[in-house]
Design a protein around this motif. Structure first.
Motif, PDB file in Angstrom:
ATOM      1  N   ILE A   6     -16.824  -0.376  -0.151  1.00 31.66           N
ATOM      2  CA  ILE A   6     -16.126   0.871   0.173  1.00 31.66           C
ATOM      3  C   ILE A   6     -15.631   1.559  -1.090  1.00 31.66           C
ATOM      4  N   GLY A   7     -15.773   2.893  -1.125  1.00 33.86           N
ATOM      5  CA  GLY A   7     -15.249   3.704  -2.211  1.00 33.86           C
ATOM      6  C   GLY A   7     -14.153   4.619  -1.711  1.00 33.86           C
ATOM      7  N   MET A   8     -13.275   5.021  -2.611  1.00 41.20           N
ATOM      8  CA  MET A   8     -12.182   5.944  -2.277  1.00 41.20           C
ATOM      9  C   MET A   8     -12.447   7.278  -2.974  1.00 41.20           C
ATOM     10  N   ILE A   9     -12.401   8.356  -2.199  1.00 43.82           N
ATOM     11  CA  ILE A   9     -12.600   9.686  -2.769  1.00 43.82           C
ATOM     12  C   ILE A   9     -11.312  10.495  -2.632  1.00 43.82           C
ATOM     13  N   SER A  10     -10.665  10.750  -3.721  1.00 45.17           N
ATOM     14  CA  SER A  10      -9.450  11.556  -3.869  1.00 45.17           C
ATOM     15  C   SER A  10      -8.195  10.838  -3.376  1.00 45.17           C
ATOM     16  N   PHE A  11      -7.177  10.903  -4.204  1.00 41.50           N
ATOM     17  CA  PHE A  11      -5.857  10.388  -3.855  1.00 41.50           C
ATOM     18  C   PHE A  11      -4.859  11.552  -3.779  1.00 41.50           C
ATOM     19  N   ALA A  12      -5.358  12.740  -3.437  1.00 42.21           N
ATOM     20  CA  ALA A  12      -4.471  13.900  -3.314  1.00 42.21           C
ATOM     21  C   ALA A  12      -3.431  13.671  -2.233  1.00 42.21           C
ATOM     22  N   HIS A  13      -3.856  13.068  -1.118  1.00 33.06           N
ATOM     23  CA  HIS A  13      -2.939  12.743  -0.027  1.00 33.06           C
ATOM     24  C   HIS A  13      -2.344  11.361  -0.282  1.00 33.06           C
ATOM     25  N   GLY A  14      -1.031  11.263  -0.170  1.00 29.39           N
ATOM     26  CA  GLY A  14      -0.332  10.012  -0.471  1.00 29.39           C
ATOM     27  C   GLY A  14      -0.753   8.837   0.381  1.00 29.39           C
ATOM     28  N   HIS A  15      -1.319   9.085   1.563  1.00 32.98           N
ATOM     29  CA  HIS A  15      -1.772   7.988   2.414  1.00 32.98           C
ATOM     30  C   HIS A  15      -2.856   7.159   1.743  1.00 32.98           C
ATOM     31  N   ALA A  16      -3.537   7.735   0.771  1.00 36.15           N
ATOM     32  CA  ALA A  16      -4.631   7.020   0.102  1.00 36.15           C
ATOM     33  C   ALA A  16      -4.153   5.709  -0.507  1.00 36.15           C
ATOM     34  N   PHE A  17      -2.951   5.699  -1.030  1.00 32.24           N
ATOM     35  CA  PHE A  17      -2.449   4.482  -1.687  1.00 32.24           C
ATOM     36  C   PHE A  17      -2.234   3.368  -0.668  1.00 32.24           C
ATOM     37  N   SER A  18      -1.748   3.723   0.510  1.00 29.54           N
ATOM     38  CA  SER A  18      -1.572   2.726   1.564  1.00 29.54           C
ATOM     39  C   SER A  18      -2.928   2.218   2.056  1.00 29.54           C
ATOM     40  N   TYR A  19      -3.886   3.120   2.203  1.00 26.14           N
ATOM     41  CA  TYR A  19      -5.219   2.703   2.645  1.00 26.14           C
ATOM     42  C   TYR A  19      -5.867   1.781   1.606  1.00 26.14           C
ATOM     43  N   PHE A  20      -5.686   2.114   0.341  1.00 25.67           N
ATOM     44  CA  PHE A  20      -6.233   1.292  -0.748  1.00 25.67           C
ATOM     45  C   PHE A  20      -5.651  -0.121  -0.682  1.00 25.67           C
ATOM     46  N   ASN A  21      -4.322  -0.207  -0.551  1.00 26.80           N
ATOM     47  CA  ASN A  21      -3.669  -1.522  -0.481  1.00 26.80           C
ATOM     48  C   ASN A  21      -4.128  -2.301   0.754  1.00 26.80           C
ATOM     49  N   SER A  22      -4.347  -1.593   1.858  1.00 25.98           N
ATOM     50  CA  SER A  22      -4.821  -2.251   3.082  1.00 25.98           C
ATOM     51  C   SER A  22      -6.227  -2.802   2.895  1.00 25.98           C
ATOM     52  N   LEU A  23      -7.081  -2.078   2.181  1.00 28.84           N
ATOM     53  CA  LEU A  23      -8.437  -2.552   1.898  1.00 28.84           C
ATOM     54  C   LEU A  23      -8.409  -3.778   0.997  1.00 28.84           C
ATOM     55  N   LEU A  24      -7.486  -3.795   0.043  1.00 32.31           N
ATOM     56  CA  LEU A  24      -7.375  -4.932  -0.877  1.00 32.31           C
ATOM     57  C   LEU A  24      -7.085  -6.238  -0.133  1.00 32.31           C
ATOM     58  N   GLU A  25      -6.410  -6.131   0.994  1.00 32.02           N
ATOM     59  CA  GLU A  25      -6.001  -7.325   1.742  1.00 32.02           C
ATOM     60  C   GLU A  25      -7.127  -7.915   2.592  1.00 32.02           C
ATOM     61  N   LEU A  26      -8.248  -7.204   2.693  1.00 28.00           N
ATOM     62  CA  LEU A  26      -9.339  -7.667   3.549  1.00 28.00           C
ATOM     63  C   LEU A  26     -10.389  -8.403   2.719  1.00 28.00           C
ATOM     64  N   PRO A  27     -10.565  -9.709   2.951  1.00 22.54           N
ATOM     65  CA  PRO A  27     -11.523 -10.487   2.147  1.00 22.54           C
ATOM     66  C   PRO A  27     -12.965 -10.064   2.358  1.00 22.54           C
ATOM     67  N   GLU A  28     -13.247  -9.371   3.467  1.00 22.48           N
ATOM     68  CA  GLU A  28     -14.619  -8.953   3.745  1.00 22.48           C
ATOM     69  C   GLU A  28     -14.977  -7.606   3.122  1.00 22.48           C
ATOM     70  N   VAL A  29     -14.054  -7.048   2.333  1.00 25.11           N
ATOM     71  CA  VAL A  29     -14.256  -5.733   1.720  1.00 25.11           C
ATOM     72  C   VAL A  29     -14.238  -5.839   0.199  1.00 25.11           C
ATOM     73  N   LYS A  30     -15.106  -5.067  -0.432  1.00 29.27           N
ATOM     74  CA  LYS A  30     -15.058  -4.890  -1.878  1.00 29.27           C
ATOM     75  C   LYS A  30     -14.904  -3.404  -2.169  1.00 29.27           C
ATOM     76  N   ILE A  31     -13.838  -3.040  -2.888  1.00 25.45           N
ATOM     77  CA  ILE A  31     -13.650  -1.644  -3.302  1.00 25.45           C
ATOM     78  C   ILE A  31     -14.480  -1.432  -4.568  1.00 25.45           C
ATOM     79  N   VAL A  32     -15.499  -0.601  -4.437  1.00 27.69           N
ATOM     80  CA  VAL A  32     -16.485  -0.492  -5.526  1.00 27.69           C
ATOM     81  C   VAL A  32     -16.253   0.723  -6.413  1.00 27.69           C
ATOM     82  N   GLY A  33     -15.279   1.559  -6.077  1.00 27.85           N
ATOM     83  CA  GLY A  33     -15.025   2.696  -6.944  1.00 27.85           C
ATOM     84  C   GLY A  33     -13.961   3.630  -6.408  1.00 27.85           C
ATOM     85  N   ILE A  34     -13.339   4.344  -7.339  1.00 29.37           N
ATOM     86  CA  ILE A  34     -12.363   5.386  -7.017  1.00 29.37           C
ATOM     87  C   ILE A  34     -12.830   6.665  -7.686  1.00 29.37           C
ATOM     88  N   ALA A  35     -12.907   7.745  -6.921  1.00 31.12           N
ATOM     89  CA  ALA A  35     -13.273   9.043  -7.476  1.00 31.12           C
ATOM     90  C   ALA A  35     -12.113  10.016  -7.281  1.00 31.12           C
TER      91      ALA A  35
END
Length: 328
Positions: A6-35
């Motif tokens: 999964i990649g993240m596109i834009s952190f303009a909205h503050g919810h992005a940080f919570s979503y990012f942290n939630s993804l980090l907690e899932l062992p079945e997910v790899k965050i492959v990039g931030i744009a």
């Protein structure tokens, strides 16, 4: 099963940080990039978690990515979602899904054409009080629903939210959609008519409205009212609320989405604060998004759900302009 990339596109909205942290907690997910075109928003995050950074989101879409989470300014949602769909990436898009009916229909069509899923970020469906209310309604605990009173009050978020060229609107667009989605989810009935009031009441210098009141009629005969305002001052103990009173033929359900809290009085903060101790709604939403993609199931909150909720906000603007109810 392979990791979901999964990649993240834009952190303009503050919810992005919570979503990012939630993804980090899932062992079945790899965050492959931030744009993000604004490097300062994400530079520390990318370095701390050793995630590749892309100044241009198209470079991220060119990578081996299964899905993207989009949290840009509202007016950019359509282009980003459509580009992601054309790159064959599944999408979770921050609310409101779009700023016009036409662009939201194009987003949905692009995802369908490319065989990818589009989910709208409506985490309020995962609040404990909301889940229990949905269960009670389905059991018939209050009989047939007659009316609903809802609120989504908040503080003025400032920044691009009050720049109409980036947000597409003020409090009505920003705060109608959460509770409107819950009403749609509970009632499973189309909206028939919208009558609305909107104004700039709390900060007169704004170019967007910071207060709104919607009256909504559904095809099944239910009527609803929704207070959607940026009415909370900086001194208020929390950012805002999500509440509903659901009136049925045999009872009433009261929903206070963020009532799982402690009252904290701190000299350091200089004001009273509500400290929420309930479950993390964002984490549950992200978990369900990932689960649906990994198991090949439909995402639980679709692009069509996002369209239905946002359309009511757009109808509200039309009603304010005309000074009369608007048929959907």
């Amino acid at each position: 099963m392979d990791l979901l990339k999964i990649g993240m596109i834009s952190f303009a909205h503050g919810h992005a940080f919570s979503y990012f942290n939630s993804l980090l907690e899932l062992p079945e997910v790899k965050i492959v990039g931030i744009a993000d075109e604004v490097t300062s928003r994400v530079e520390d995050l990318a370095q701390r978690h050793e995630v590749p950074y892309y100044a241009d989101y198209r470079d991220l879409l060119a990578q081996d990515v299964d899905a993207v989470v989009i949290c840009s300014e509202n007016v950019h949602h359509a282009k980003l979602v459509i580009d992601a769909a054309n790159a064959k990436k599944h999408v979770l898009c921050e609310k409101p899904l779009g700023t016009t009916k036409e662009e939201m229909e194009q987003m949905i069509a692009a995802c369908k054409h490319n065989g990818v899923q589009l989910m709208t970020a409506f985490p309020c469906r995962y609040l404990a009080a909301v889940v229990r209310a949905k269960e009670a309604i389905e059991r018939g605990d209050i009989g047939d629903i007659v009316a609903i009173k809802g609120t989504n009050h908040g503080g003025n978020p400032g920044g691009w939210f009050i720049d109409k060229s980036l947000s597409g609107g003020g409090a009505v667009l920003d705060h109608t959609v959460h509770v409107m989605d819950l009403m749609n989810w509970f009632l499973q009935s189309e909206v028939k008519e919208v009558y609305a009031y909107a104004a700039t009441l709390f900060r007169e210098e704004l170019e967007v409205e910071d207060a709104g009141m919607l009256h909504i009629k559904f095809e099944n005969g239910v009527f609803a009212v929704l207070d959607t305002s940026w009415s909370r001052p900086k001194s208020f103990p929390t950012w805002g609320d999500v509440t509903m009173e659901i009136v049925g033929t045999q009872g009433v359900i009261t929903v206070d989405g963020f009532a799982q809290k402690n009252d904290l009085f701190s000299n350091a903060a200089g004001k009273g604060q509500y400290t929420f101790w309930g479950d993390n709604m964002d984490a549950f939403m992200i978990r369900d998004f990932v689960k649906a993609l990994r198991q090949g199931e439909q995402v639980p909150v679709t692009g069509e759900d996002g369209l239905k909720a946002a359309q009511v906000a757009l109808a509200a603007y039309e009603s304010v302009k005309l000074g009369q109810p608007v048929a959907m």
